[in-house]
Design an enzyme around this catalytic site. Structure first.
Site, PDB file in Angstrom:
ATOM      1  N   TYR A  76      13.784   5.919   5.993  1.00  0.00           N
ATOM      2  CA  TYR A  76      15.206   6.161   6.870  1.00  0.00           C
ATOM      3  C   TYR A  76      16.041   7.111   5.930  1.00  0.00           C
ATOM      4  O   TYR A  76      17.265   7.269   6.226  1.00  0.00           O
ATOM      5  CB  TYR A  76      15.843   4.964   7.432  1.00  0.00           C
ATOM      6  N   ASP A  77      15.754   7.337   4.621  1.00  0.00           N
ATOM      7  CA  ASP A  77      16.731   7.759   3.646  1.00  0.00           C
ATOM      8  C   ASP A  77      17.385   8.953   4.025  1.00  0.00           C
ATOM      9  O   ASP A  77      18.552   9.161   3.550  1.00  0.00           O
ATOM     10  CB  ASP A  77      15.790   7.963   2.257  1.00  0.00           C
ATOM     11  N   ASP A 135       9.851  -7.174   1.900  1.00  0.00           N
ATOM     12  CA  ASP A 135       9.997  -6.717   3.218  1.00  0.00           C
ATOM     13  C   ASP A 135      11.308  -6.092   3.397  1.00  0.00           C
ATOM     14  O   ASP A 135      12.287  -6.689   2.995  1.00  0.00           O
ATOM     15  CB  ASP A 135       9.674  -7.629   4.459  1.00  0.00           C
ATOM     16  N   PHE A 179      11.894   8.204   1.286  1.00  0.00           N
ATOM     17  CA  PHE A 179      11.122   8.309   2.306  1.00  0.00           C
ATOM     18  C   PHE A 179      11.645   7.320   3.317  1.00  0.00           C
ATOM     19  O   PHE A 179      13.005   6.963   3.096  1.00  0.00           O
ATOM     20  CB  PHE A 179       9.847   7.589   1.744  1.00  0.00           C
ATOM     21  N   ASN A 192       0.940  -1.240  -0.151  1.00  0.00           N
ATOM     22  CA  ASN A 192      -0.010   0.026  -0.051  1.00  0.00           C
ATOM     23  C   ASN A 192       0.766   1.205   0.056  1.00  0.00           C
ATOM     24  O   ASN A 192       0.266   2.338  -0.007  1.00  0.00           O
ATOM     25  CB  ASN A 192      -0.822   0.123   1.162  1.00  0.00           C
ATOM     26  N   ASN A 193       2.144   0.839   0.133  1.00  0.00           N
ATOM     27  CA  ASN A 193       3.144   2.210   0.160  1.00  0.00           C
ATOM     28  C   ASN A 193       3.361   2.648  -1.428  1.00  0.00           C
ATOM     29  O   ASN A 193       3.845   2.132  -2.250  1.00  0.00           O
ATOM     30  CB  ASN A 193       4.556   1.587   0.669  1.00  0.00           C
TER      31      ASN A 193
END
Length: 194
Positions: free
Chosen positions: A150-151, A68, A148, A8-9
């Site tokens: 931890y980038d 994941d 998005f 859903n990202n």
């Protein structure tokens, strides 16, 4: 060929769409009317990817892949790892996760970390796994506005920029997800030829 990406990202969906050949029509969970929350209960990235892919294949009868991803920080014994998305608890968001991670490192001189992505592909009744790893360091402060998760605090090895300072094209060439997707794409290309 239609293939569901079990996410859903929208950021991830866009990132992956840019890497796939035109011959593959990528469908999101929304596209197949899957609105239930697929619980990720495994203790490994591979396990969670399998749970998501199997759910779509078993309940919606689509060829599907799921991923994941975890950020593994050496000084934190591999944390946040499989819990990266909800590291700071609910409500899950990138700002809280980064704040907690930087606080837990608390000026620790060992900033070594790696992003790792596991992809599970269910294709025509068979299951395949692909992995990608990007090594780097955790920065002392956030840098950049792109990307998005931890980038803004992850600087890949051999680069002076954080992931959040790179163009999506540059990031996709070296990122954990990019490397795993490249393996998936190469596999799909050869599978489509056969």
């Amino acid at each position: 060929m239609k293939l569901v990406f079990a996410t859903n990202n929208l950021n991830k969906l866009k990132e992956v769409q840019e890497m796939l050949p035109d011959s593959i029509e990528l469908l999101s969970l929304k596209d197949i009317n899957c609105f239930e929350d697929i619980e990720e209960t495994a203790t490994t990235l591979e396990g969670n990817a399998k749970i998501k892919a199997n759910h779509i294949t078993n309940h919606y009868n689509y060829n599907c892949f799921a991923d994941d991803t975890g950020l593994e920080v050496e000084a934190l014994q591999g944390e946040p790892g499989v819990y990266s998305a909800r590291y700071a608890g609910e409500p899950a968001n990138a700002e809280n996760n980064m704040t907690k991670l930087l606080k837990n490192l608390n000026q620790n001189t060992n900033r070594k970390a790696q992003f790792r992505t596991s992809i599970c592909l269910n294709l025509n009744g068979e299951q395949f796994l692909f992995n990608g790893i990007c090594e780097g360091n955790i920065l002392l402060d956030k840098k950049g506005e792109k990307g998005f998760g931890y980038d803004p605090i992850f600087q890949p090895k051999g680069y002076q920029q954080s992931f959040a300072e790179m163009s999506s094209e540059a990031k996709n060439k070296i990122s954990h997800r990019g490397l795993a997707i490249q393996k998936l794409v190469e596999f799909l290309k050869t599978s489509l030829i056969d």
